[in-house]
Design a protein around this motif. Structure first.
Motif: not given
Ligand code: SF4
Length: 77
Positions: A20-22, A34, A24-25, A2, A39-45
């Motif tokens: 963000c779980p990792v 990012i 990476c910001f 992302y 980034c693990i591509d979770c899309g949560v952000c």
């Molecule tokens: Fe973090 Fe997930 Fe957003 Fe990547 S997509 S920046 S891992 S919250």
């Protein structure tokens, strides 16, 4: 990955960082970025960003300019 784009410039929200779980910001010059390798591509952000500044690299808003800028500033840390 992302990528953070134009709407983040001078944005003062950090909702994305908190979810963000990792973690990476990173801080860019006047916006957040990012790290593309973290980034693990979770899309949560994405829904957490009040400025709608975050896009997947599969989306047209994630131009080469923003991809380069995110990597450049994230790599400084
Ligand atoms: Fe973090 Fe997930 Fe957003 Fe990547 S997509 S920046 S891992 S919250």
């Amino acid at each position: 990955t992302y990528v953070v784009t134009e709407n983040c410039i001078k944005c003062k929200y950090t909702d994305c960082v908190e979810v963000c779980p990792v973690d990476c910001f990173y801080e860019g010059e006047n916006m957040l970025v990012i790290h593309p390798d973290e980034c693990i591509d979770c899309g949560v952000c994405v829904p957490e960003c009040p400025a709608e500044a975050i896009f997947s690299d599969a989306e047209p808003q994630a131009t080469a300019h923003w991809l380069d800028l995110n990597r450049k500033h994230a790599d400084q840390w």
